[in-house]
Motif scaffolding. Structure first.
Motif, short mmCIF file in Angstrom:
data_model
loop_
_atom_site.label_atom_id
_atom_site.label_comp_id
_atom_site.label_asym_id
_atom_site.label_seq_id
_atom_site.Cartn_x
_atom_site.Cartn_y
_atom_site.Cartn_z
N UNK A 33 42.67 -0.82 27.40
CA UNK A 33 41.39 -0.57 28.04
C UNK A 33 41.61 -0.12 29.48
N UNK A 34 40.72 0.73 29.97
CA UNK A 34 40.78 1.20 31.36
C UNK A 34 39.35 1.31 31.90
N UNK A 35 39.28 1.45 33.22
CA UNK A 35 38.00 1.64 33.91
C UNK A 35 37.02 0.50 33.56
N UNK A 36 37.46 -0.73 33.82
CA UNK A 36 36.66 -1.91 33.48
C UNK A 36 35.40 -2.01 34.34
N UNK A 37 34.41 -2.62 33.75
CA UNK A 37 33.10 -2.81 34.41
C UNK A 37 33.08 -4.16 35.14
N UNK A 38 32.43 -4.18 36.31
CA UNK A 38 32.24 -5.42 37.08
C UNK A 38 30.74 -5.64 37.24
N UNK A 39 30.21 -6.59 36.51
CA UNK A 39 28.77 -6.85 36.58
C UNK A 39 28.31 -7.59 35.34
N UNK A 40 27.02 -7.55 35.09
CA UNK A 40 26.43 -8.22 33.93
C UNK A 40 25.60 -7.23 33.13
N UNK A 41 25.67 -7.36 31.80
CA UNK A 41 24.92 -6.49 30.89
C UNK A 41 24.19 -7.36 29.88
N UNK A 42 23.11 -6.81 29.36
CA UNK A 42 22.35 -7.48 28.30
C UNK A 42 21.55 -6.44 27.55
N UNK A 43 21.49 -6.60 26.23
CA UNK A 43 20.64 -5.73 25.41
C UNK A 43 21.05 -4.27 25.42
N UNK A 44 22.32 -4.00 25.29
CA UNK A 44 22.81 -2.61 25.27
C UNK A 44 22.60 -2.04 23.87
N UNK A 45 21.76 -1.01 23.77
CA UNK A 45 21.41 -0.45 22.46
C UNK A 45 21.51 1.07 22.49
N UNK A 46 21.74 1.63 21.29
CA UNK A 46 21.69 3.09 21.07
C UNK A 46 20.73 3.34 19.92
N UNK A 47 19.80 4.27 20.14
CA UNK A 47 18.89 4.65 19.06
C UNK A 47 19.06 6.15 18.82
N UNK A 48 19.68 6.52 17.70
CA UNK A 48 19.88 7.95 17.43
C UNK A 48 18.62 8.58 16.85
N UNK A 49 18.49 9.89 17.04
CA UNK A 49 17.46 10.65 16.36
C UNK A 49 16.16 10.83 17.11
N UNK A 50 15.87 10.00 18.12
CA UNK A 50 14.62 10.14 18.86
C UNK A 50 14.73 9.43 20.20
N UNK A 51 13.82 9.78 21.12
CA UNK A 51 13.80 9.16 22.44
C UNK A 51 12.67 8.14 22.47
N UNK A 52 12.79 7.22 23.40
CA UNK A 52 11.79 6.16 23.52
C UNK A 52 10.66 6.59 24.43
N UNK A 53 9.45 6.11 24.13
CA UNK A 53 8.29 6.46 24.95
C UNK A 53 8.24 5.55 26.18
N UNK A 54 7.53 6.05 27.19
CA UNK A 54 7.43 5.26 28.42
C UNK A 54 6.63 3.99 28.19
N UNK A 55 5.68 4.02 27.28
CA UNK A 55 4.89 2.82 26.98
C UNK A 55 5.78 1.72 26.42
N UNK A 56 6.67 2.08 25.50
CA UNK A 56 7.58 1.09 24.92
C UNK A 56 8.56 0.61 25.98
N UNK A 57 9.06 1.52 26.82
CA UNK A 57 10.00 1.13 27.87
C UNK A 57 9.35 0.13 28.81
N UNK A 58 8.12 0.37 29.20
CA UNK A 58 7.41 -0.55 30.09
C UNK A 58 7.22 -1.91 29.43
N UNK A 59 6.95 -1.89 28.13
CA UNK A 59 6.77 -3.16 27.41
C UNK A 59 8.07 -3.95 27.36
N UNK A 60 9.19 -3.27 27.13
CA UNK A 60 10.47 -3.95 26.99
C UNK A 60 10.92 -4.61 28.28
#
Length: 929
Positions: A495-522
């Motif tokens: 492994x290289x280029x390690x991350x320093x910090x905290x992450x949560x809920x990392x997701x990928x959704x193929x085939x379409x983009x998310x709406x701003x309404x759903x983003x605001x809700x999340x």
């Protein structure tokens, strides 16, 4: 005679001229008498003279007479010959009533003879009498209580004056010569005139009120009978600022909106204002991911917010099926938020079967990130997500990383799509990337356009760089989280280029983009600031919130309107089970005066909202712990429903410690897991599944594997109950099954509250051979509302030493056919009953649950040595019964059970069985083969 005549003549002559003169006294007298005494001291003494002396009577003084209006005195003759007299009081003399007396006195001689005739009186002399005072009265204060106020920090010459008086008549005894402070240790002094002053500068913070006792002395040193109380209030120096607010506000979960400053007002010290601006900030950065958000799993939140399905969670909770996150560090104690902490040494390879393979021109990458600057590593890239070559080469196909506090998204297209320069790197420079706070990042890719959302706000890239597409190759790629995989061009893949910090809920959704309404809700907070009773605010009041409602700005033209608006500021937390603890409140205020930008400084306010711990729910799963079914039920197209009698309840303990009470509450669940205990399911002979129709109309999804079923989504306990009741277990080689155990657990808030572990065992109703066999009930623990129905087993032991004879076998076949005919009649009746009950819905089943009864009462055992043992079947219709009539007699065991059983049907069947008891029971001792 001659001689005697001369002797008598003088007597006659004397008697004729006996009282020739008047008595004589002084023209004026001055006297003094002490009050309440009777003796008067006169100056000169009271003496009357008469020139007729020593002639008897004529030269003697017989009386002194006083002439005056009500003069309480009398004069008494002490010696008639010498004329001495004395003046005394005839009644008590009171100086307080009259200090001086003036009257006239005359002297009277005794007259010409003993009869007192021809008496003469002197001229009138004036007598002045002064009454001498006695100190008989004590000083008395004119007021029962004295009050005064002072401003802190000042030295006063006189704060206030106390005054006492005395009823005595003389200046000596009626005047107050001295005052004294009786209370010791006070910073005050008093002078002889009663003026009180402070001897040191007073502080409002040290003491706001002083109570001192004062006494007085008259000039005769007689002390006041009662001391007087003096209250002195210390007022703070008028300082502009907010007053009337509490440093702590307690918030009870479930109470809605609560006012933070109901009695708050702004002190301006009389300064003329032209405008006031107050900013209220609710600081919740220490809670979970920045505030009290719903701590459901990422998939449940997406379902709750209406996000499109098909997203892949790259940082799920560690489990047997999602084991690639087990080596990562998690932040514990974060109210069940699933947070992974990367310190530059952790990374994870995402399994190939999890990686989305169909990333086209449209997809979405979303994650929560908390990141700060890394000293000494500014030139190093910090990778959140990277898709690179697994071996041979080290090409990055797409990645998301932080570099010098800039967020960069890399997307290299394949040559198969186009062989020209295309946009490849998208850069954003934002303060949020390195502010060490939680933010929600969403990257919507609609190639060649890429848009970044941070906390619901859109940001376009400030820099886009182009690059050539990647040449196609047969090299597999590796998707990693927390670093980038270097599989080629190095001696050892790493492994290289390690991350320093905290992450949560990392997701990928193929085939379409998310709406701003759903983003605001999340990313929406469930707690924040609010304003109550907007209609009661002044028209000149302006206010606005930030998107998270953690910052409120209020503007007004005068102090009164601002005061009214600030009393309406409230805190609200819409979570049913909020995170307990402190929330910091910070208020900053600026004041404008006419013709000036800012005229005086208003100190900032720091307060806290204390969210009290909620009543924790206890989630309980109840139902039968054992399910015994014939093999035919397990082989059927619908299998068996192990959790058909399941009930889920939740209770909390409410009330005080002396009288606690248990109350049932309704709330959502976010997942229920059915885990297979022991060996995993063998897909070649068994399955555990839930039909898609069971999830319709609900916010639920399900995944299943050989380890069990997971039903997830934020939904009510009733919907989870309905779905779990329709989980089916099938085993089409049930003869080999001894038992199958399952364990069910349910959760609220991503595991913050979990249910009991409900264990259930599914087994076959296999009949064993013994002298006496008791009936085995399919319910190990019966629910309270269910009425047990027992079915006796009608069988005898088979003597293995006896040989079967053909006549006996014929008799057995005849009896079996008779039993089969009876069962066909029962089946027709039950089909008729099934059609009448066929319109029941799932909800009605939940209210009046059906009970799967054990039909082993209809089992007939002939010979345990038969090749096929324990053959069962479902009876669907009369035609099907006729077709399978010959098959169902294999092994001598016949069983009929409808696919749609009911209590009424079971009772009917029991009655039929009892009627046929004599026909179905026989002595097998004569059976020979």
């Amino acid at each position: 005679g001659f001689i005697s005549q001369p002797c008598m003549l003088p007597l006659v002559m004397y008697s004729g001229l006996v009282n020739k003169h008047k008595p004589w006294i002084e023209t004026s007298y001055h006297g003094m008498i002490t009050e309440n005494m009777d003796k008067v001291l006169l100056d000169p003494p009271l003496v009357a003279l008469d020139k007729d002396a020593p002639i008897p009577y004529a030269g003697e003084i017989c009386a002194f007479k006083i002439y005056g209006q009500d003069a309480p005195f009398e004069a008494v003759v002490l010696n008639r010959t010498s004329g001495e007299g004395v003046l005394r009081a005839s009644s008590p003399v009171d100086c307080e009533s009259q200090k001086e007396y003036t009257f006239v006195i005359q002297a009277y001689d005794c007259g010409a003879g003993p009869s007192g005739a021809d008496w003469k009186k002197s001229h009138k002399a004036v007598v002045h009498i002064q009454v001498d005072d006695v100190n008989e009265f004590s000083p008395v204060f004119r007021e029962p209580l004295y009050k005064a106020s002072v401003t802190e920090g000042k030295i006063y010459d006189s704060i206030l004056q106390v005054e006492a008086w005395d009823q005595d008549c003389s200046p000596q005894y009626s005047q107050i010569c001295n005052y004294e402070i009786v209370t010791t240790g006070t910073p005050f002094a008093i002078d002889r005139n009663g003026n009180i002053r402070n001897t040191e500068r007073l502080s409002y913070d040290k003491q706001q009120t002083y109570k001192i006792m004062v006494t007085a002395f008259d000039c005769g040193q007689k002390r006041a009978r009662e001391d007087v109380t003096v209250h002195i209030d210390v007022k703070p120096v008028c300082k502009p600022g907010w007053q009337g607010w509490n440093k702590r506000v307690d918030y009870e979960p479930g109470t809605g909106s609560k006012q933070l400053f109901p009695k708050m007002h702004l002190e301006t010290c009389g300064g003329p204002l032209s405008g006031v601006r107050a900013m209220v900030e609710l600081q919740t950065n220490h809670i979970g991911k920045g505030c009290d958000r719903e701590t459901y799993s990422e998939k449940s939140l997406q379902k709750l917010c209406g996000a499109a399905s098909g997203s892949t969670d790259l940082l799920p909770a560690p489990s047997t099926s999602t084991n690639w996150t087990m080596s990562l560090l998690t932040d514990s104690g974060r109210d069940s938020d699933l947070i992974y902490r990367f310190d530059g040494r952790q990374a994870a390879n995402v399994p190939d079967h999890v990686v989305p393979q169909n990333l086209t021109d449209q997809f979405t990458i979303a994650t929560w990130m908390k990141h700060g600057p890394s000293p000494g590593l500014r030139a190093e890239k910090e990778t959140l997500l990277c898709n690179s070559d697994k071996t041979e080469m080290n090409r990055h196909h797409y990645s998301l990383y932080v570099h010098n506090c800039r967020l960069v998204f890399l997307l290299r297209r394949d040559f198969t799509q186009v062989d020209t320069f295309r946009p490849a790197e998208f850069h954003w420079k934002l303060e949020q990337i390195c502010d060490k706070e939680w933010h929600y990042y969403v990257i919507n890719v609609e190639f060649p356009a890429v848009t970044l959302f941070v906390d619901g706000v859109t940001y376009e890239p400030y820099l886009v760089t182009d690059d050539w597409p990647i040449h196609t190759s047969k090299i597999d790629t590796q998707l990693t989280v927390g670093a980038c995989w270097q599989g080629g061009e190095v001696a050892t893949p790493r492994f290289a280029q390690h991350f320093h910090g905290s992450l949560s809920g990392l997701t990928i959704r193929p085939g379409r983009v998310e709406t701003q309404k759903v983003i605001s809700c999340l990313q929406a907070c469930k707690e924040g600031l609010d304003i109550n009773s907007l209609e009661s605010l002044a028209k000149d009041i302006k206010f606005h919130f930030n998107p998270a409602q953690s910052v409120l700005v209020v503007e007004g033209q005068d102090a009164d309107s601002i005061n009214t608006a600030m009393t309406k500021v409230s805190y609200i937390n819409s979570r049913q089970f909020p995170t307990p603890g402190l929330r910091q409140l910070h208020i900053t205020t600026t004041v404008q005066c006419f013709g000036e930008d800012t005229c005086f400084y208003i100190p900032d306010i720091k307060a806290v909202v204390m969210v009290l711990p909620p009543s924790e729910p206890r989630i309980t799963i109840e139902g039968p712990n054992q399910l015994i079914r014939p093999a035919a039920d397990l082989r059927g197209p619908l299998g068996v429903a192990p959790f058909k009698e399941l009930h889920i309840t939740s209770t909390v303990i409410k009330g005080d410690t002396h009288r606690p009470g248990v109350t049932e509450v309704m709330h959502n669940l976010d997942y229920c897991d059915i885990l297979v205990i022991g060996e995993e399911l063998n897909p070649e002979r068994e399955s555990l599944e839930i039909h898609h129709s069971a999830l319709l109309g609900k916010h639920l999804d399900a995944t299943n594997s050989t380890s069990g079923i997971s039903i997830y989504g934020v939904d009510s306990m009733a919907h989870y109950e309905q779905a779990l009741r329709q989980v089916c277990y099938r085993n089409w080689q049930a003869a080999a099954l001894t038992e199958r155990k399952f364990r069910l657990t349910c959760s609220e808030l991503n595991g913050r509250y979990t249910s009991n572990e409900f264990n259930l065992e599914v087994s076959l109703s296999v009949l064993h051979h013994s002298a006496h066999v008791e009936h085995v009930n399919h319910m190990a623990a019966q629910a309270q509302y269910m009425r047990p129905v027992h079915h006796p087993l009608m069988m005898h032991s088979v003597n293995s030493h006896m040989s079967a004879t053909p006549p006996a076998a014929t008799a057995v076949i005849v009896v079996c056919i008779a039993a089969l005919v009876a069962i066909v009649v029962i089946g027709v009746y039950r089909i008729h009953a099934t059609h009448q009950e066929g319109s029941r819905e799932d909800e009605e089943e939940a209210k009046d649950p059906e009970v799967d009864w054990d039909n082993s009462a209809l089992t007939i055992t002939v010979n345990p040595m038969e090749v096929i043992y324990g053959s069962f079947t479902f009876w669907e219709s009369e035609e099907e019964e006729e077709e399978e009539e010959g098959e169902e007699r294999v092994g001598g065991m016949i069983s009929a059970e409808s696919d749609n059983t009911d209590e009424e049907e079971e009772e009917e069947e029991e009655v039929k069985e009892r009627k046929q008891k004599g026909k179905l029971e026989w002595d097998s001792s004569s059976v020979t083969y």
